[in-house]
Design an enzyme around this catalytic site. Structure first.
Site, mmCIF file in Angstrom:
data_model
loop_
_atom_site.group_PDB
_atom_site.id
_atom_site.type_symbol
_atom_site.label_atom_id
_atom_site.label_comp_id
_atom_site.label_asym_id
_atom_site.label_seq_id
_atom_site.Cartn_x
_atom_site.Cartn_y
_atom_site.Cartn_z
ATOM 1 N N LYS A 1 21.582 49.958 -23.276
ATOM 2 C CA LYS A 1 21.147 49.159 -21.920
ATOM 3 C C LYS A 1 19.887 48.471 -22.236
ATOM 4 O O LYS A 1 19.042 49.086 -22.907
ATOM 5 C CB LYS A 1 20.918 50.060 -20.812
ATOM 6 N N GLU B 1 22.365 54.622 -31.123
ATOM 7 C CA GLU B 1 22.238 55.098 -29.794
ATOM 8 C C GLU B 1 23.886 55.500 -29.682
ATOM 9 O O GLU B 1 24.010 56.710 -28.893
ATOM 10 C CB GLU B 1 22.257 54.015 -28.856
ATOM 11 N N TYR C 1 30.666 43.780 -9.213
ATOM 12 C CA TYR C 1 30.611 43.669 -7.833
ATOM 13 C C TYR C 1 31.540 42.930 -7.118
ATOM 14 O O TYR C 1 31.994 42.915 -6.155
ATOM 15 C CB TYR C 1 29.354 43.080 -7.540
ATOM 16 N N LYS D 1 25.225 47.199 -21.383
ATOM 17 C CA LYS D 1 24.831 46.422 -20.156
ATOM 18 C C LYS D 1 23.580 45.571 -20.462
ATOM 19 O O LYS D 1 22.866 45.988 -21.352
ATOM 20 C CB LYS D 1 24.264 47.451 -19.181
ATOM 21 N N SER E 1 24.389 42.488 -11.707
ATOM 22 C CA SER E 1 23.970 41.748 -10.266
ATOM 23 C C SER E 1 23.799 40.115 -10.734
ATOM 24 O O SER E 1 24.063 39.268 -10.281
ATOM 25 C CB SER E 1 22.758 42.378 -9.845
HETATM 26 C C1 PBG Z 1 18.444 51.556 -13.167
HETATM 27 C C2 PBG Z 1 19.571 50.751 -12.801
HETATM 28 C C3 PBG Z 1 19.437 49.212 -12.845
HETATM 29 C C4 PBG Z 1 20.985 48.697 -12.820
HETATM 30 C C5 PBG Z 1 21.818 50.098 -12.733
HETATM 31 N N1 PBG Z 1 21.112 51.170 -12.863
HETATM 32 C C6 PBG Z 1 18.523 48.429 -12.987
HETATM 33 C C7 PBG Z 1 17.514 48.672 -13.922
HETATM 34 O O1 PBG Z 1 17.662 49.151 -15.111
HETATM 35 O O2 PBG Z 1 16.221 48.276 -13.558
HETATM 36 C C8 PBG Z 1 21.177 47.403 -12.584
HETATM 37 C C9 PBG Z 1 22.522 46.912 -12.385
HETATM 38 C C10 PBG Z 1 22.663 45.596 -12.059
HETATM 39 O O3 PBG Z 1 21.743 44.542 -12.150
HETATM 40 O O4 PBG Z 1 23.625 45.064 -11.635
HETATM 41 N N2 PBG Z 1 18.808 52.834 -13.327
#
Ligand code: PBG
Length: 326
Positions: A196, A234, A314, A249, A275
């Site tokens: 991530k 990882e 989404y 991600k 998102s």
């Molecule tokens: C935080 C988390 C995030 C997302 C999923 N879990 C945001 C972050 O790490 O600040 C983001 C998902 C998205 O942007 O759609 N645990």
């Protein structure tokens, strides 16, 4: 001129193209991330994510039922809490009658076959807006681990099928696996957010949950977008600690990383079309600059081609409807 090879012959008609197509996309590959809030039938639209809302539990159940009927593979739940419930250690995250456990129970009761995935991280519960515990301005990895483990057990007890640690603390998959097993939840799977990145594409999500870090950024735990080789460490750690799925991600800008994880692990690979990626598609479509439906299906197909088995998006409902209509 050498025309012994004519690749176009395989593209001549749609039935030919369908026969030689290398990748498929179906609703069962998709997971719909949903935001839950208090107020049973409340619905609060998220302005930077057109069509997405924070939903009260009754509304959540209704929409999840719709997703299931369309063949969507599962839902991923994120709770939106009021500030009054947030504290530095995210205590609310282990409250068995808190918002999220109630939402899980309601979903499992109404639509038992629908796969429910829950997020494990402190940020929706933390007054600091970080995924781990902040002590004197520094994230304390090892103090965070037992909190994450207890949070995962709370979610499993409420009925979660898969818990998904998104916090990026070292050792959390192992801590969660041990705690789940000790509590009798050997059947509950772990989807690790293995790779991530510290990404600008999470902006709309943080608006949805009001979960932006109150100070600093997440660069001491989320990965540097410049790095790829680091993923191998990882992957190794998460596999050794007992992860069941590996997540990458964000999605499209990291398709090379999806491919890398696919090639270095036999575990199912998930990817999160986040998102900001969703918001970009919507914004361009609103201006009439792209055809939303086609750009969406293409984006998701490209993530499958890159090597993802599972796609968190989404647009899961929209995509499922489009796929049905084809
Ligand atoms: C935080 C988390 C995030 C997302 C999923 N879990 C945001 C972050 O790490 O600040 C983001 C998902 C998205 O942007 O759609 N645990």
């Amino acid at each position: 001129m050498n025309l012994a090879e004519r690749p176009r012959r395989n593209r001549r008609t749609s039935s030919l193209r369908a026969l030689v197509r290398e990748t498929s996309l179906s609703a069962s590959n998709l997971v719909w991330p949903m935001f839950v809030q208090e107020g049973d039938s409340s619905e609060t639209p998220i302005s930077s994510m057109p069509g997405q809302s924070r939903l009260g539990i009754a509304k959540l159940v209704e929409r999840a039922r719709e997703a299931h009927a369309l063949g969507v593979g599962g839902v991923a739940l994120f709770p939106a809490l009021t500030d009054a419930l947030k504290d530095p250690r995210g205590s609310e995250s282990t409250n068995a009658s808190g918002l999220l456990p109630r939402a899980i129970r309601a979903l499992k009761e109404a639509v038992p076959e629908l796969l429910v995935i829950t997020d494990v991280a402190l940020d929706p519960y933390s007054s600091d807006g970080h995924d781990g515990v902040l002590i004197d301005g520094v994230i304390d990895n090892d103090i965070t681990l037992p909190i994450l483990a207890a949070m995962a057990v709370t979610q499993a007890r409420a009925g979660a099928d898969v818990v998904a640690p998104s916090d990026m603390m070292d050792g959390r998959v192992g801590a969660i696996r041990t705690a789940l097993d000790e509590a009798g939840f050997t059947h509950v799977a772990i989807c690790s957010y293995c790779v991530k990145y510290a990404s600008a594409f999470y902006g709309p999500f943080r608006e949805a949950l009001d979960s932006a870090p109150r100070s600093g950024d997440k660069k001491t735990y989320q990965m540097d977008p410049a790095n790829q080789r680091e993923c191998l460490r990882e992957i190794r750690a998460d596999e050794a600690e007992g992860a069941d799925w590996l997540m990458v991600k964000p999605g499209l800008p990291y398709a090379d990383v999806v491919r890398l994880v696919r090639e270095h692990s036999a575990l199912p690979v998930a990817v999160y079309h986040v998102s900001g990626e969703f918001a970009m598609l919507k914004a361009a479509a609103e201006r009439g600059w792209i055809d939303y439906d086609r750009a969406l299906i293409e984006s998701l197909l490209c993530l499958r081609r890159a090597g993802a088995d599972i796609i968190f998006t989404y647009a899961a409902l929209e995509a499922a409807r489009l796929l049905k209509g084809r």
